[in-house]
Design a protein around this motif. Structure first.
Motif, mmCIF file in Angstrom:
data_model
loop_
_atom_site.group_PDB
_atom_site.id
_atom_site.type_symbol
_atom_site.label_atom_id
_atom_site.label_comp_id
_atom_site.label_asym_id
_atom_site.label_seq_id
_atom_site.Cartn_x
_atom_site.Cartn_y
_atom_site.Cartn_z
ATOM 1 N N SER A 44 -13.259 10.408 -10.570
ATOM 2 C CA SER A 44 -14.411 10.391 -9.666
ATOM 3 C C SER A 44 -14.446 9.150 -8.774
ATOM 4 C CB SER A 44 -15.713 10.483 -10.461
ATOM 5 O OG SER A 44 -15.902 9.323 -11.259
ATOM 6 N N LEU A 45 -13.676 8.116 -9.105
ATOM 7 C CA LEU A 45 -13.696 6.891 -8.308
ATOM 8 C C LEU A 45 -12.596 6.918 -7.262
ATOM 9 C CD1 LEU A 45 -14.240 4.220 -11.111
ATOM 10 C CD2 LEU A 45 -15.950 5.238 -9.606
ATOM 11 N N THR A 46 -12.875 6.309 -6.120
ATOM 12 C CA THR A 46 -11.882 6.131 -5.074
ATOM 13 C C THR A 46 -11.726 4.637 -4.837
ATOM 14 O OG1 THR A 46 -13.461 6.118 -3.245
ATOM 15 C CG2 THR A 46 -12.628 8.284 -3.967
ATOM 16 N N PHE A 47 -10.788 4.247 -3.975
ATOM 17 C CA PHE A 47 -10.598 2.824 -3.729
ATOM 18 C C PHE A 47 -11.859 2.176 -3.176
ATOM 19 C CE2 PHE A 47 -9.296 -1.031 -1.635
ATOM 20 C CZ PHE A 47 -8.602 -1.631 -2.672
ATOM 21 N N SER A 48 -12.663 2.924 -2.439
ATOM 22 C CA SER A 48 -13.893 2.343 -1.887
ATOM 23 C C SER A 48 -14.879 1.955 -2.984
ATOM 24 C CB SER A 48 -14.549 3.297 -0.888
ATOM 25 O OG SER A 48 -14.931 4.489 -1.525
ATOM 26 N N ASP A 49 -14.693 2.438 -4.217
ATOM 27 C CA ASP A 49 -15.545 2.074 -5.342
ATOM 28 C C ASP A 49 -15.056 0.829 -6.068
ATOM 29 O OD1 ASP A 49 -17.257 4.406 -5.160
ATOM 30 O OD2 ASP A 49 -15.548 5.552 -5.907
ATOM 31 N N ILE A 50 -13.896 0.310 -5.693
ATOM 32 C CA ILE A 50 -13.261 -0.810 -6.387
ATOM 33 C C ILE A 50 -13.232 -2.024 -5.455
ATOM 34 C CG2 ILE A 50 -11.104 -1.582 -7.460
ATOM 35 C CD1 ILE A 50 -10.515 1.411 -7.959
ATOM 36 N N GLN A 51 -13.461 -3.212 -6.025
ATOM 37 C CA GLN A 51 -13.399 -4.408 -5.201
ATOM 38 C C GLN A 51 -11.958 -4.735 -4.866
ATOM 39 O OE1 GLN A 51 -15.470 -7.629 -7.159
ATOM 40 N NE2 GLN A 51 -17.157 -7.366 -5.743
ATOM 41 N N GLY A 52 -11.722 -5.082 -3.612
ATOM 42 C CA GLY A 52 -10.393 -5.465 -3.154
ATOM 43 C C GLY A 52 -10.301 -5.260 -1.665
ATOM 44 N N GLY A 53 -9.115 -5.380 -1.153
ATOM 45 C CA GLY A 53 -8.888 -5.189 0.275
ATOM 46 C C GLY A 53 -8.026 -3.974 0.490
ATOM 47 N N VAL A 54 -8.059 -3.470 1.685
ATOM 48 C CA VAL A 54 -7.242 -2.304 2.016
ATOM 49 C C VAL A 54 -6.847 -2.385 3.487
ATOM 50 C CG1 VAL A 54 -9.238 -0.846 2.551
ATOM 51 C CG2 VAL A 54 -7.073 0.218 1.950
ATOM 52 N N ALA A 55 -5.606 -2.038 3.753
ATOM 53 C CA ALA A 55 -5.148 -1.951 5.135
ATOM 54 C C ALA A 55 -4.210 -0.769 5.247
ATOM 55 C CB ALA A 55 -4.421 -3.228 5.562
ATOM 56 N N THR A 56 -4.400 -0.007 6.254
ATOM 57 C CA THR A 56 -3.481 1.054 6.613
ATOM 58 C C THR A 56 -3.155 0.801 8.072
ATOM 59 O OG1 THR A 56 -4.528 2.580 5.086
ATOM 60 C CG2 THR A 56 -3.147 3.542 6.781
ATOM 61 N N GLY A 57 -1.886 0.616 8.352
ATOM 62 C CA GLY A 57 -1.508 0.293 9.726
ATOM 63 C C GLY A 57 -0.017 0.413 9.899
ATOM 64 N N ASN A 58 0.484 -0.253 10.920
ATOM 65 C CA ASN A 58 1.901 -0.189 11.255
ATOM 66 C C ASN A 58 2.472 -1.596 11.350
ATOM 67 O OD1 ASN A 58 2.042 2.718 11.647
ATOM 68 N ND2 ASN A 58 0.733 2.348 13.394
ATOM 69 N N VAL A 59 3.721 -1.729 10.898
ATOM 70 C CA VAL A 59 4.415 -3.003 10.925
ATOM 71 C C VAL A 59 5.644 -2.851 11.809
ATOM 72 C CG1 VAL A 59 5.654 -4.691 9.517
ATOM 73 C CG2 VAL A 59 3.607 -3.581 8.619
ATOM 74 N N SER A 60 5.882 -3.847 12.645
ATOM 75 C CA SER A 60 7.085 -3.868 13.472
ATOM 76 C C SER A 60 7.819 -5.192 13.251
ATOM 77 C CB SER A 60 6.733 -3.720 14.960
ATOM 78 O OG SER A 60 6.168 -2.450 15.217
ATOM 79 N N ILE A 61 9.130 -5.114 13.063
ATOM 80 C CA ILE A 61 9.980 -6.284 12.830
ATOM 81 C C ILE A 61 11.189 -6.141 13.744
ATOM 82 C CG2 ILE A 61 11.326 -7.588 11.133
ATOM 83 C CD1 ILE A 61 8.383 -7.479 10.345
ATOM 84 N N GLY A 62 11.551 -7.221 14.420
ATOM 85 C CA GLY A 62 12.668 -7.183 15.359
ATOM 86 C C GLY A 62 14.015 -6.961 14.695
ATOM 87 N N ALA A 63 14.922 -6.300 15.409
ATOM 88 C CA ALA A 63 16.276 -6.059 14.919
ATOM 89 C C ALA A 63 16.949 -7.395 14.609
ATOM 90 C CB ALA A 63 17.082 -5.288 15.961
#
Length: 138
Positions: A44-63
């Protein structure tokens, strides 16, 4: 009448779930440490019920930015991350064979240190908009 009955008129252990209206008990009505895992419905719990941080995004690193046979630190912004949190780092797409990311620690508020390693046997290909999901837990 409104507010005519308070805790003094209710016998201990006389109230049950059926006696309560929907959403009638909130955090302010619960004593600290009164709810344990056994009191929570499984799944019944989701991450929004737990203390912490969350990031969903994109990472780019040069060749070529990480030489073959080595690893480099990469700091990534994660809102809500706190020093001391545990880190879970997940890439959401394919990467070059022999190249991988992993989460290490929260080095400062809202900053996750990760490591990018290149054991591909050759040059690191550019990483462009690699989708990632990063969670931290207290």
């Amino acid at each position: 009448a409104d507010n005519a009955i308070d805790g003094g008129e209710v016998a201990d252990n006389s109230m049950f779930a059926a006696d309560l209206g929907p959403d009638s008990v909130a955090a302010s009505e619960l004593a600290d440490n009164s709810v344990a895992g056994a009191n929570v419905v499984n799944n019944s719990l989701t991450f929004s019920d737990i203390q912490g941080g969350v990031a969903t995004g994109n990472v780019s690193i040069g060749a070529g930015s990480v030489a073959n046979g080595s690893c480099e630190n990469v700091a990534i912004a994660v809102g809500g991350a706190t020093v001391g949190d545990a880190v879970v780092f997940s890439v959401q797409a394919d990467m070059q064979n022999g190249v991988f990311f992993y989460g290490v620690r929260v080095s400062a508020a809202d900053t996750v240190d990760s490591v990018l390693c290149n054991f591909s046997g050759g040059a690191l290909a550019a990483i462009t908009n690699l989708p990632v999901r990063i969670l931290t837990f207290r």
